[in-house]
Scaffold this motif. Structure first.
Motif, short mmCIF file in Angstrom:
data_model
loop_
_atom_site.label_atom_id
_atom_site.label_comp_id
_atom_site.label_asym_id
_atom_site.label_seq_id
_atom_site.Cartn_x
_atom_site.Cartn_y
_atom_site.Cartn_z
N VAL A 186 0.84 -1.19 0.00
CA VAL A 186 0.00 0.00 0.00
C VAL A 186 0.88 1.24 0.00
O VAL A 186 1.78 1.38 0.83
N GLY A 187 0.65 2.14 -0.95
CA GLY A 187 1.42 3.37 -1.04
C GLY A 187 2.68 3.26 -1.87
O GLY A 187 3.34 4.27 -2.13
N ASP A 188 3.06 2.03 -2.29
CA ASP A 188 4.26 1.86 -3.11
C ASP A 188 3.98 2.26 -4.55
O ASP A 188 2.85 2.16 -5.04
N LEU A 189 5.02 2.72 -5.24
CA LEU A 189 4.93 3.08 -6.65
C LEU A 189 5.87 2.19 -7.45
O LEU A 189 7.01 1.97 -7.05
N LEU A 190 5.39 1.69 -8.58
CA LEU A 190 6.19 0.84 -9.45
C LEU A 190 6.14 1.40 -10.86
O LEU A 190 5.31 1.00 -11.68
N PRO A 191 7.01 2.37 -11.19
CA PRO A 191 6.97 2.97 -12.53
C PRO A 191 7.43 1.97 -13.58
O PRO A 191 8.32 1.15 -13.35
#
Length: 267
Positions: free
Chosen positions: A124-129
């Motif tokens: 939750v809240g992680d970003l995976l560009p």
């Protein structure tokens, strides 16, 4: 008595590594500069072990190796490279280094962070560009070979910036089919052969080219409810698994035999 592994060794680099046609010979003057090499290490003398050998790097270029006695560096070696100019007996130090030996404890091979990720790692809240050159995606204004995408999503200026490419869809299909949504899952193998998702009334086929093989389970009592499953996946909650109701035996009325009367004497 010292073992064969404790004895100093002499070796030469292959000629091909130096670009020449012959192997360089060991320079005797450089090979005898053991104490010069030892002093050049600059470490605590208690952490420098015996001389472990020499390696000929090139013409008048020799590397001396010493055992490393630093705690935590078992099997490592101090390496000191020395050289001299032609027709001179003055040996100078080129460089020093601490190098791993054949039995050294080394860190695992470096793995880039994008290759370390596994399904389920994103929290939750992680970003995976995604990279701009991701082979799984193509610009939305290009043809994607998927009729459903072409018919419903190609809107200049309004559609998605990128959609799945053919390679991306093939990768998705392979991952799903070989994983838990596929026919090899334990629950699918345990289900009756006739209880396949493609024949189930709760099976909702996907749109586009993946429709032929995949859909979403819509049975709230099935463990895959709300998840993608292959058409040949299966489980015991299939709509065509019907209960075989066998006709029961009718209950007969109680029969009384009044033809004989038993006389009971009074007390």
């Amino acid at each position: 008595m010292a073992s064969s592994t404790d004895r100093p060794t002499v070796s030469a680099r292959p000629a091909s590594s130096r670009g020449g046609g012959r192997a360089a010979r060991l320079d005797q003057i450089c090979s005898q500069a053991v104490e010069l090499a030892r002093d050049a290490i600059g470490a605590d003398p208690d952490h420098i072990g015996p001389h472990a050998g020499t390696t000929t790097e090139g013409d008048r270029l020799v590397t001396h190796q010493f055992a490393c006695l630093l705690p935590g560096y078992k099997g490592w070696r101090w390496a000191v490279t020395v050289t001299r100019i032609a027709r001179s007996r003055n040996v100078t130090v080129c460089e020093t280094a601490l190098l791993p030996g054949p039995d050294s404890l080394l860190a695992p091979t470096w793995i880039p962070w994008q290759d370390r990720l596994r399904p389920g790692d994103l929290g939750v809240g992680d970003l995976l560009p995604t990279p701009s050159d991701d082979d799984r995606l193509i610009p939305g204004y290009l043809h994607s070979d998927d009729p459903a995408v072409e018919a419903g999503l190609w809107e200049p200026g309004l559609g998605r910036a990128r959609v799945l490419s053919r390679e991306g869809r093939a990768e998705v299909a392979t991952r799903w089919y070989d994983g838990d949504p596929g026919p090899g899952a334990a629950i699918a193998l345990a289900a009756p052969s006739s209880a396949r998702c493609g024949l189930c009334g709760f099976y909702l086929p996907l749109a586009g080219s993946l429709r032929q093989m995949f859909g979403v389970c819509g049975n709230q009592y099935a463990p895959d409810d709300g998840h993608v499953v292959s058409a040949d996946h299966g489980c015991g909650a299939n709509s065509e698994v019907l209960l075989d109701v066998t006709a029961g035996v009718d209950k007969l009325p109680t029969v009384y035999d009044d033809s004989e009367v038993e006389t009971v004497p009074e007390a």
